[in-house]
Write an enzyme that holds these catalytic residues in place. Structure first.
Site, PDB file in Angstrom:
ATOM      1  N   SER A   1      13.888  20.839 -16.394  1.00 34.25           N
ATOM      2  CA  SER A   1      13.013  21.684 -16.706  1.00 34.25           C
ATOM      3  C   SER A   1      13.417  22.636 -17.665  1.00 34.25           C
ATOM      4  O   SER A   1      14.417  23.121 -17.743  1.00 34.25           O
ATOM      5  CB  SER A   1      12.209  22.007 -15.576  1.00 34.25           C
ATOM      6  OG  SER A   1      11.433  23.067 -15.706  1.00 34.25           O
TER       7      SER A   1
ATOM      8  N   LYS B   1      15.772  20.589 -11.803  1.00 31.82           N
ATOM      9  CA  LYS B   1      14.895  19.388 -12.108  1.00 31.82           C
ATOM     10  C   LYS B   1      15.679  18.177 -12.758  1.00 31.82           C
ATOM     11  O   LYS B   1      16.582  18.533 -13.870  1.00 31.82           O
ATOM     12  CB  LYS B   1      13.740  19.683 -12.717  1.00 31.82           C
ATOM     13  CG  LYS B   1      12.572  20.559 -12.258  1.00 31.82           C
ATOM     14  CD  LYS B   1      11.939  19.967 -11.092  1.00 31.82           C
ATOM     15  CE  LYS B   1      10.891  18.877 -11.581  1.00 31.82           C
ATOM     16  NZ  LYS B   1      10.014  19.437 -12.309  1.00 31.82           N
TER      17      LYS B   1
ATOM     18  N   HIS C   1       0.810  -1.134   0.042  1.00 32.24           N
ATOM     19  CA  HIS C   1       0.124  -0.012   0.002  1.00 32.24           C
ATOM     20  C   HIS C   1       0.844   1.151  -0.127  1.00 32.24           C
ATOM     21  O   HIS C   1       0.439   2.464   0.420  1.00 32.24           O
ATOM     22  CB  HIS C   1      -0.905   0.006   1.130  1.00 32.24           C
ATOM     23  CG  HIS C   1      -1.620  -1.225   1.239  1.00 32.24           C
ATOM     24  ND1 HIS C   1      -2.853  -1.551   0.581  1.00 32.24           N
ATOM     25  CD2 HIS C   1      -1.640  -2.383   2.377  1.00 32.24           C
ATOM     26  CE1 HIS C   1      -3.457  -2.577   1.056  1.00 32.24           C
ATOM     27  NE2 HIS C   1      -2.664  -3.165   1.653  1.00 32.24           N
TER      28      HIS C   1
ATOM     29  N   GLU D   1       8.434   7.397 -17.403  1.00 32.35           N
ATOM     30  CA  GLU D   1       6.975   7.979 -17.654  1.00 32.35           C
ATOM     31  C   GLU D   1       6.572   7.630 -18.959  1.00 32.35           C
ATOM     32  O   GLU D   1       5.265   7.246 -19.189  1.00 32.35           O
ATOM     33  CB  GLU D   1       6.942   9.449 -17.574  1.00 32.35           C
ATOM     34  CG  GLU D   1       7.503  10.083 -16.059  1.00 32.35           C
ATOM     35  CD  GLU D   1       7.498  11.473 -15.894  1.00 32.35           C
ATOM     36  OE1 GLU D   1       7.485  12.168 -14.618  1.00 32.35           O
ATOM     37  OE2 GLU D   1       7.631  12.153 -16.818  1.00 32.35           O
TER      38      GLU D   1
END
Length: 481
Positions: free
Chosen positions: A264, A270, A143, A277
């Site tokens: 970024s 970043k 979880h 992804e």
């Protein structure tokens, strides 16, 4: 046919994928026609010579417009321009129905071999990573909450085993695919006695799809190939999700290589896990491909239907996506770094070894597990309230909770708690298939042997395909000479 309708129903854009396999099918079929006396030696030599020339020059040599129905018509038309009526003999004892089914199987089996090769390489990478990480502490989650200490060797072996099952699914899809429908005609063979076993052998198929109606009607081999790709993508997506989460600042367990990350356009600090992804996103696309195929097939009457043309696009795209995703995730895992210091920090601050305290109470204090579970749960709550780790809790607190739950007075030593909650000791106690270093090493050794066996199975299938292709071309070249 109306030009718009012809372009709308044409499969020529996709058929670029089938071009070389359609010519291979023509080779085998012409040789079979000659053996039956349906074409002369001179006609055989002339047609094979032209097809061999076309094969070498490539699809663009056809110069076919996209209102041509398919690659089979385009090739026959090209031959007709060269030799006239003789080209019409190519379609004797054959329908486009069994022809396209054969082309698809020839093409898909090679795509599956590419997929299997990529997956085997990735499995070797994961196994190496697991072996190197057999003693590196990790935190197991359920979880997405701290669950129990494990090792990274154990973690990566889990992915190895998942992908090994995916590998076996892909091998099974290959075996279903590698059967010949050639000679089935439109659906009921023909009165010309073509030797179907001979053409199957020439093309390197393992056996026949014997029932001719089944042979031209069925695309379950494409569904199997797509499902194997989908299963792989679901596993890769799970791994990608782990990498995305565990590389965040909040977790800081994994660090991705710079070469597989982006920054970024406005925030220079970043480090974005773009590759992971995209794998996650493309998994959704393969889910869509599988659903599309199942939706197309679900209500078709038996026999060839033009709907089947649309299945091929989705299936080949799904296998291509899986192969590309495996290759890029292989690079990700090879470059992945583990922050061991951060893992130890998480383990020391949390309650991931609470189960081991409960099991210790069962073994050493003869408390039933349900009561032990309640005791440790209450103790964890008190530790959270006092902002302490479980290992730092005062033994008297634990003694008080034991008395509250069981009515028994017991003496608990601080060293006992510390020893019981030591992560390395916790791992050492774990049984078969568990995360301990000795179990990980044992499983790695076994999986090395398993992987060798699977590699041999794949190699044997690939060798048969490669040899049959070489033999077919050797026969053709000999006849042409």
């Amino acid at each position: 046919m109306d030009k718009d309708a012809a372009e709308y129903t044409s499969s020529l854009i996709f058929d670029r994928n089938l071009f070389e396999y359609d010519i291979m099918t023509d080779f085998a079929h012409l040789i079979a026609l000659n053996e039956c006396g349906l074409i002369s030696n001179t006609e055989l030599k002339k047609l094979l010579s032209l097809l061999l020339q076309l094969y070498r020059e490539g699809f663009n040599k056809l110069e076919a417009s996209y209102d041509v129905e398919d690659v089979h018509i385009a090739i026959e038309g090209w031959l007709a321009e060269k030799v006239g009526n003789i080209a019409g003999k190519l379609q004797t004892a054959r329908s486009r129905n069994d022809q396209v089914a054969t082309d698809l199987r020839l093409a898909m089996r090679e795509k599956l071999l590419e997929l299997l090769d990529s997956l085997l390489s990735f499995e070797r990478t994961i196994l190496t990573f697991a072996e190197r990480s057999s003693s590196k502490l990790a935190i197991g989650f359920t979880h997405l909450q701290h669950a129990s200490p494990i090792t990274f060797g154990h973690y990566f072996l889990a992915y190895f085993d998942m992908l090994l099952r995916d590998l076996n699914r892909a091998i099974s899809a290959f075996d279903v695919t590698n059967r010949s429908p050639l000679g089935s005609g439109a659906l009921a063979t023909s009165s010309f006695r073509i030797n179907r076993k001979k053409t199957a052998e020439l093309l390197g198929f393992d056996s026949l799809v014997e029932n001719s109606l089944d042979a031209v009607s069925s695309r379950d081999f494409l569904l199997d190939s797509t499902y194997a790709s989908l299963s792989i993508m679901l596993t890769l997506s799970k791994l990608a999700e782990d990498i995305i989460i565990y590389s965040t600042t909040e977790f800081s367990i994994f660090e991705l290589p710079d070469s597989l990350s982006s920054t970024s356009s406005i925030m220079p600090q970043k480090k974005n896990p773009d590759v992971a992804e995209i794998v996650r996103a493309r998994t959704g696309m393969v889910v869509g491909e599988f659903t599309s195929i199942a939706s197309i097939l679900k209500a078709l009457p038996i026999g060839y239907n033009r709907d089947l043309q649309e299945v091929s696009v989705h299936s080949f795209q799904s296998v291509r996506t899986a192969t590309e995703s495996i290759r890029i995730m292989n690079k990700v895992v090879k470059g992945l770094k583990i922050n061991e210091e951060r893992v130890r920090e998480i383990l020391s601050d949390g309650f991931s070894n609470a189960t081991d305290l409960a099991e210790g109470l069962v073994k050493d204090y003869n408390i039933n597990f349900r009561d032990a579970h309640r005791i440790v749960g209450k103790t964890v709550k008190l530790a959270i309230e006092r902002k302490k780790a479980l290992v730092d809790i005062d033994p008297k607190v634990l003694e008080g909770v034991i008395f509250e739950v069981t009515g028994r007075k017991v003496k608990v030593d601080k060293k006992y708690i510390v020893q019981l909650l030591n992560a390395e000791r916790v791992l050492y106690e774990r049984g078969t298939g568990g995360p301990s270093e000795r179990e990980v090493k044992r499983m790695v050794d076994e999986r090395k042997e398993n992987l060798k066996r699977v590699e041999e199975e794949v190699k044997r299938r690939k060798s048969r395909v490669d040899e049959s292709k070489k033999n077919l071309f050797d026969i053709v070249k000999k006849i042409v000479r």
